[in-house]
Structure formats: C-alpha cells, structure tokens
Design a protein around this motif. Sequence first.
Motif, short mmCIF file in Angstrom:
data_model
loop_
_atom_site.label_atom_id
_atom_site.label_comp_id
_atom_site.label_asym_id
_atom_site.label_seq_id
_atom_site.Cartn_x
_atom_site.Cartn_y
_atom_site.Cartn_z
N GLY A 215 3.18 11.58 -5.73
CA GLY A 215 2.67 10.53 -4.87
C GLY A 215 2.57 11.02 -3.44
O GLY A 215 2.92 12.15 -3.11
N THR A 216 2.10 10.16 -2.56
CA THR A 216 1.96 10.50 -1.16
C THR A 216 3.32 10.67 -0.52
O THR A 216 4.20 9.84 -0.71
CB THR A 216 1.18 9.40 -0.42
OG1 THR A 216 -0.08 9.24 -1.05
CG2 THR A 216 0.97 9.74 1.03
N SER B 4 0.82 -1.20 0.00
CA SER B 4 0.00 0.00 0.00
C SER B 4 0.86 1.26 0.00
O SER B 4 0.58 2.21 -0.74
CB SER B 4 -0.92 -0.01 1.22
OG SER B 4 -1.63 1.18 1.31
N THR C 168 0.87 3.96 -3.18
CA THR C 168 0.43 5.35 -2.99
C THR C 168 1.56 6.36 -3.14
O THR C 168 1.31 7.53 -3.38
CB THR C 168 -0.22 5.56 -1.61
OG1 THR C 168 0.71 5.23 -0.59
CG2 THR C 168 -1.48 4.74 -1.48
N SER C 169 2.80 5.91 -2.99
CA SER C 169 3.91 6.86 -3.06
C SER C 169 4.58 6.89 -4.43
O SER C 169 5.55 7.63 -4.61
CB SER C 169 4.95 6.50 -2.00
OG SER C 169 5.58 5.29 -2.33
#
Length: 180
Positions: free
Chosen positions: A83-84, A64, A68-69
């Motif tokens: 990205g995050t 995850s 997300t990154s």
Amino acid sequence: MAKQSAKRIAQENAARLALMSKLLVGVNGFYLVIRLFFQYSTLGWGETLMYLVTLLIELLLYRSLYMTSRPRYDTTGALVDAGTDLSQPGLVSYMFDYIYISWFVHLLSLVTRWAWMVYLAIPAYLAVAFGPSAMRFLGIGQGSGGRQEQGEVTEEDAAREKKRREKKERKQQRVKYARG
C-alpha cells in the motif's frame, strides 16, 4: 529483502492508522461531549455547520488514507503490495496536515469562536507554496518573458539553456534502478 521493506511499511501504516482512528474518535468525541453537554447554550447553526463540514472532509481524508494504505495479499496469503507509504511527503502529508489542523480547530473552538479562522492558514499556505509555480505556468509576472517572445535571446540565456541541456543529457546516461 524487498519483502521485508514492504512488510515494514504495512506494519507502520497499520500502527499509524490505528493511532489516527483512536485520536479521531477521541478528539471528536471530546468536542461533542463538551459542546453538547456543557456549552449547548453557545452552540449556533453556523458553528454546527462548520463543524459538520470540516468533520466530513476529515472523515473523507481519513477514509482515503485508509483505503490507499491497505496491504494487498494474494490467495496464498503472501504480501503482494504494502500500500501507499503514509510517511511519504506530498499529498499524503497534506492530508494528515488537514486532519491535524481540524483537530486543533475543533478543540480550540471550545474556547473561542475565532478558532475557525485558523482554517484560513490552509489557502495562505497553498498560495505561498504553489503560487510561484502557478504564476510561471500562467505566464504572469515573468520579467524576461517579453524579450524571449520577441526573439531576443541574450548570451546569458543561451548559456543557461546549454547548461540545462547538458545536465539533462548526463541524467539520461545514468543507470536507473527499478524497485522490485
């Protein structure tokens, strides 16, 4: 200037994930080598099941974080989204905390079976950190809640409410800047 920040975040995320993947393989590889080759006689079904469940959660959280990154690029190769940011507080840091706790427990469980009890720190922390908020949300343990339900509002409560409203109005009047 904004693109430089996004590029920096993308580079930091890539470096952090590269280190995480090496540690993930290293810690779990070390655990498996020691457990299977040197401590096989002490390995039981319960401990094997606990290891597999915690490893699965660890891998899901890592995946995850990885997804997300990831930076996103357009067709020309220009950075669209970094990205995050993996250094931000909140859910991302809790995911890292679980992974770090898992590594600690896996290594400590090579020494003692009681190491698995360290996982009890997670629900204990959640109770301390989010318990009061959950109690207020559910309406449990409010000392002055009974008076307000009956319609009796004290002067102190009215003054507090007035201050809160004024502060909210001041905040709404501020200039807000958007990230571009």
